[in-house]
Write a protein that holds these residues in place. Structure first.
Motif, mmCIF file in Angstrom:
data_model
loop_
_atom_site.group_PDB
_atom_site.id
_atom_site.type_symbol
_atom_site.label_atom_id
_atom_site.label_comp_id
_atom_site.label_asym_id
_atom_site.label_seq_id
_atom_site.Cartn_x
_atom_site.Cartn_y
_atom_site.Cartn_z
ATOM 1 N N VAL A 52 0.880 -1.169 0.000
ATOM 2 C CA VAL A 52 0.000 0.000 0.000
ATOM 3 C C VAL A 52 0.915 1.216 0.000
ATOM 4 O O VAL A 52 1.661 1.440 0.956
ATOM 5 C CB VAL A 52 -0.917 0.011 1.236
ATOM 6 C CG1 VAL A 52 -1.752 1.276 1.276
ATOM 7 C CG2 VAL A 52 -1.789 -1.242 1.262
ATOM 8 N N SER A 57 -4.608 5.796 1.340
ATOM 9 C CA SER A 57 -4.873 4.418 1.770
ATOM 10 C C SER A 57 -4.179 4.114 3.090
ATOM 11 O O SER A 57 -4.754 3.460 3.969
ATOM 12 C CB SER A 57 -4.411 3.427 0.696
ATOM 13 O OG SER A 57 -5.148 3.619 -0.489
ATOM 14 N N LYS A 60 -6.105 5.633 5.886
ATOM 15 C CA LYS A 60 -7.307 4.861 6.210
ATOM 16 C C LYS A 60 -6.971 3.610 7.037
ATOM 17 O O LYS A 60 -7.691 3.258 7.968
ATOM 18 C CB LYS A 60 -8.022 4.466 4.916
ATOM 19 C CG LYS A 60 -9.325 3.740 5.139
ATOM 20 C CD LYS A 60 -10.019 3.452 3.822
ATOM 21 C CE LYS A 60 -11.303 2.690 4.070
ATOM 22 N NZ LYS A 60 -11.986 2.360 2.814
#
Length: 95
Positions: A52, A57, A60
């Protein structure tokens, strides 16, 4: 080491110093353990881990990853360059 764009710091040991074209450089080893968040993705019928990399992202996922690690007395940090984990997971064998 400071990332001046994000104002983040990562504590490191200087491993080696070198000079190239009259400019000094160093290889660094983070004090804490560098980690990468990754997600499972299907590729040609097999499940593979893919890092990631997008900040949104990571933002999150960070609270959940941090909470999971906190249950093991580990601290996840948004360090410069890479995420790091402070503390020691006794379930991992040193070899």
């Amino acid at each position: 080491l400071r990332d001046t764009n994000l104002d983040r710091v990562i504590e490191c040991f200087v491993d080696r110093e070198l000079e190239v074209d009259g400019k000094k450089y160093a290889t660094l080893l983070p004090v804490d353990t560098p980690v990468i968040l990754a997600g499972y993705t299907e590729v040609n019928g097999t499940s593979q881990l893919v890092p990631v990399l997008e900040d949104a992202s990571i933002d999150k996922l960070f609270p959940t990853a941090s909470a999971v690690l906190a249950e093991m007395d580990l601290t996840l940090s948004r360090s410069a360059v890479v995420l790091t984990v402070e503390g020691r997971d006794d379930s991992i064998d040193d070899e």
